[in-house]
Design a protein around this motif. Sequence first.
Motif, PDB file in Angstrom:
ATOM      1  N   GLY A 270     -92.145 -48.696  18.107  1.00 18.65           N
ATOM      2  CA  GLY A 270     -91.462 -49.636  18.977  1.00 18.65           C
ATOM      3  C   GLY A 270     -89.956 -49.450  18.892  1.00 18.65           C
ATOM      4  O   GLY A 270     -89.429 -48.861  17.949  1.00 18.65           O
ATOM      5  N   ALA A 271     -89.258 -49.953  19.886  1.00 17.31           N
ATOM      6  CA  ALA A 271     -87.802 -49.811  19.921  1.00 17.31           C
ATOM      7  C   ALA A 271     -87.208 -51.078  20.520  1.00 17.31           C
ATOM      8  O   ALA A 271     -87.929 -52.018  20.884  1.00 17.31           O
ATOM      9  N   CYS A 272     -85.893 -51.110  20.581  1.00 17.28           N
ATOM     10  CA  CYS A 272     -85.206 -52.240  21.190  1.00 17.28           C
ATOM     11  C   CYS A 272     -84.775 -51.840  22.596  1.00 17.28           C
ATOM     12  O   CYS A 272     -84.000 -50.904  22.780  1.00 17.28           O
ATOM     13  N   THR A 377     -82.605 -60.137  10.886  1.00 15.45           N
ATOM     14  CA  THR A 377     -81.356 -60.086  10.119  1.00 15.45           C
ATOM     15  C   THR A 377     -80.278 -59.495  10.992  1.00 15.45           C
ATOM     16  O   THR A 377     -80.414 -58.377  11.499  1.00 15.45           O
ATOM     17  N   ALA A 378     -79.214 -60.252  11.176  1.00 15.87           N
ATOM     18  CA  ALA A 378     -78.128 -59.791  12.034  1.00 15.87           C
ATOM     19  C   ALA A 378     -77.295 -58.754  11.310  1.00 15.87           C
ATOM     20  O   ALA A 378     -77.049 -58.840  10.109  1.00 15.87           O
ATOM     21  N   SER A 379     -76.864 -57.749  12.077  1.00 19.04           N
ATOM     22  CA  SER A 379     -75.962 -56.749  11.522  1.00 19.04           C
ATOM     23  C   SER A 379     -74.553 -56.877  12.077  1.00 19.04           C
ATOM     24  O   SER A 379     -73.599 -56.402  11.462  1.00 19.04           O
ATOM     25  N   SER A 380     -74.415 -57.546  13.228  1.00 18.07           N
ATOM     26  CA  SER A 380     -73.078 -57.727  13.786  1.00 18.07           C
ATOM     27  C   SER A 380     -73.071 -58.893  14.758  1.00 18.07           C
ATOM     28  O   SER A 380     -74.118 -59.295  15.283  1.00 18.07           O
ATOM     29  N   PHE A 381     -71.851 -59.415  14.978  1.00 17.99           N
ATOM     30  CA  PHE A 381     -71.620 -60.508  15.921  1.00 17.99           C
ATOM     31  C   PHE A 381     -70.430 -60.127  16.798  1.00 17.99           C
ATOM     32  O   PHE A 381     -69.465 -59.520  16.329  1.00 17.99           O
ATOM     33  N   VAL A 413     -75.470 -61.252  19.289  1.00 18.34           N
ATOM     34  CA  VAL A 413     -75.934 -61.054  17.909  1.00 18.34           C
ATOM     35  C   VAL A 413     -76.827 -59.817  17.902  1.00 18.34           C
ATOM     36  O   VAL A 413     -77.809 -59.743  18.648  1.00 18.34           O
ATOM     37  N   THR A 414     -76.499 -58.845  17.067  1.00 18.58           N
ATOM     38  CA  THR A 414     -77.208 -57.560  17.052  1.00 18.58           C
ATOM     39  C   THR A 414     -77.750 -57.291  15.663  1.00 18.58           C
ATOM     40  O   THR A 414     -77.130 -57.665  14.661  1.00 18.58           O
ATOM     41  N   ASN A 415     -78.958 -56.653  15.589  1.00 15.51           N
ATOM     42  CA  ASN A 415     -79.490 -56.242  14.289  1.00 15.51           C
ATOM     43  C   ASN A 415     -79.406 -54.719  14.152  1.00 15.51           C
ATOM     44  O   ASN A 415     -78.971 -54.009  15.059  1.00 15.51           O
ATOM     45  N   ALA A 416     -79.824 -54.239  12.986  1.00 17.57           N
ATOM     46  CA  ALA A 416     -79.685 -52.809  12.690  1.00 17.57           C
ATOM     47  C   ALA A 416     -80.534 -51.944  13.608  1.00 17.57           C
ATOM     48  O   ALA A 416     -80.234 -50.759  13.808  1.00 17.57           O
ATOM     49  N   ALA A 417     -81.614 -52.500  14.178  1.00 19.40           N
ATOM     50  CA  ALA A 417     -82.490 -51.715  15.060  1.00 19.40           C
ATOM     51  C   ALA A 417     -81.944 -51.628  16.474  1.00 19.40           C
ATOM     52  O   ALA A 417     -82.504 -50.909  17.297  1.00 19.40           O
ATOM     53  N   GLY A 418     -80.879 -52.339  16.756  1.00 13.74           N
ATOM     54  CA  GLY A 418     -80.317 -52.315  18.100  1.00 13.74           C
ATOM     55  C   GLY A 418     -80.797 -53.430  18.988  1.00 13.74           C
ATOM     56  O   GLY A 418     -80.417 -53.501  20.167  1.00 13.74           O
ATOM     57  N   CYS A 419     -81.641 -54.336  18.458  1.00 16.82           N
ATOM     58  CA  CYS A 419     -82.024 -55.509  19.233  1.00 16.82           C
ATOM     59  C   CYS A 419     -80.860 -56.497  19.228  1.00 16.82           C
ATOM     60  O   CYS A 419     -80.066 -56.533  18.276  1.00 16.82           O
ATOM     61  N   TYR A 420     -80.775 -57.294  20.263  1.00 16.05           N
ATOM     62  CA  TYR A 420     -79.684 -58.255  20.303  1.00 16.05           C
ATOM     63  C   TYR A 420     -80.128 -59.525  21.010  1.00 16.05           C
ATOM     64  O   TYR A 420     -81.110 -59.561  21.743  1.00 16.05           O
ATOM     65  N   LYS A 421     -79.357 -60.585  20.744  1.00 20.05           N
ATOM     66  CA  LYS A 421     -79.561 -61.879  21.378  1.00 20.05           C
ATOM     67  C   LYS A 421     -78.229 -62.335  21.939  1.00 20.05           C
ATOM     68  O   LYS A 421     -77.229 -62.372  21.222  1.00 20.05           O
TER      69      LYS A 421
END
Length: 626
Positions: A270-272, A377-381, A413-421
């Motif tokens: 799976g991917a983002c 888990t968020a990796s960046s904002f 809000v982004t996580n290490a997999a490249g998913c974001y909200k």
Amino acid sequence: MRSIITLLRLREKKIMLILLGLLISSVSIAQFSVSCTSKDLELVSARIGDANSCVSCTPGQQITKDLILAIDNKTGSFRPAFAYWGYLVQKDANGNQVGQPVLISDCSDAGLDANKITELTFPAELTYTCGNRLEIVNLVMAWTDAGKKSNCAALMADPDKINPKCGTVPVVPVNAGLNVTGTPTNGACSGGVPTKGSINVTTSGGVPSYTFSWIGPGGFTANTEDISNLDAGLYTITVTDHNATPCQKTATFNITVPTGINASAVPTNGACVSGSPTLGSIALTVTTGTASSFAWTATTGGPIPAGQSDDEDLTSLPAGTYAVRVNSADGCYKDISGISVTVPIGINASAVPTNGSCGTNGVPTNGSIALTVTLGTASSFLWAATTGGPVPAGKSADEDLTDLPAGTYSVLVTNAAGCYKSITGLAITVPTAPGAPSICKIEPGLCGPSTGTINVTAPLGGTYQYSKNGGTNWQTSPSFTGLAAGSSPSILVKNSDGCWSSATVCTSASICAPETKIGNQRVSEKDNITPLGSGELEAALTVKAMPNPFSNQVRFMIKSAYSGMGSLDIYNMQGQKVKNVYSGYIRAGSSYFDLKIADNVNTSQLIYVLSINGEKVSGKLLRVTR
């Protein structure tokens, strides 16, 4: 020809009695061999049938044929007659005797040429089962001398001529035709894997021992009777017996072997995509054979999506480890296990904005936004101000924001997999402090009151509060009375948000002077003024004093088109407040207020001032003293 046994019975010679006894009682050859001293003729082979010694038959078939003997005349002279007697024995392919031995005998006048091998056919009419091996045991042979008249008749007429022209052979194999049968065993599927074939051959007839020669597909060769581990194809065996003139027999067998099945699986994790995690998939490729069915299982994680457990490929797979069995129509299968699919967890968050406030000291403070990551888990904002703002310097990558000016904000809000909200529309309001108030003052004077008054002239309205002691105490009235001479209070204004203005000191106040009546004015609805309705008064705000002039008491009739906070105050001609008639809420319509002035108050001309929501009406008030 007549049977030698019949002829022997014609003469009662001693030797013939011995021979007859051998035939009837099966006396051993060793006893008779005493009289057989000549070995100049030798039996070299025996066979059944015509001159073609390699004629085959169907195993199990009953065959009746003549016996043919090959005799080697090693002498230099012709021998006119040859006789024999013995027992025919049948044996199966394993060498076991079948049935009882059969007595055989005969004599031939065909003659034997000198120094030559001659085949003599004896019409003995032997019956045997095709596939059995034949042997002549305890064979006794006799032949005549070289005389031209020494034939079977002479031999039988004078049996003495047999001795010593005779010989014995313990066992003579009989060539009864060479036969080859075989049982092919095709390959099969065992444990899912195709096994190879084999051929089990049975050789019968002919003269043992046999030699074997195989040829098959792909250059296959072998020299054993049975062969195994065979690929699919045609296999041909050539069997050669041990006859003096060897017989050969060929047979061809077809072997089938299942193709089997083989496959490979390629998982796609799976991917983002567009910020959200997508599920995985597995693509199956059948590399050998043809699949007839598929059976998927999830060994960890999973499960298999509904309706896909027998599909060739899988889609919409959650994270887990999967296995598949690929079946072929012939029963072979291929197991593939440990197919791992990973799926990113994704990210989700919620944000709670907190508006700015006025704090405990009345100073406006900026707002804040508290972010909570609820999934993953968020990796960046990444914060941005869509209106208002800006985002405070150095905080655009923080999880939470503080000291935010009024505006509308968004965050990615982004996580290490490249998913974001993405969260948008986070509105922050920040209150505004009112401006420093405008004030006027009425100071004590010789002809006025003994205490002073400070009136706030702006801002005015029901939403404001006022303080003269630095915010310790607050009042809704914009007038501060009873101020001691020489005092110098600072005036604060607080709005409905609780924010304070800066202070206006008493020294900055103007003198509260009578004002000319403000004409008919309508105050805007934003000042919370309530209209009268359809029956509006002729003027928006009027005051009438009755009586005027007056002595000690007067009544004021107020007509207002609007409701609001207001005050009615009396001033002397020096601008000093003499009396606060009323401070508070005044309703739209008519209101009445009474004023009494003590006799000792020495004044004849006064000014009344009515203020509602910042609008003022003033007039003169005359007092008549007694």
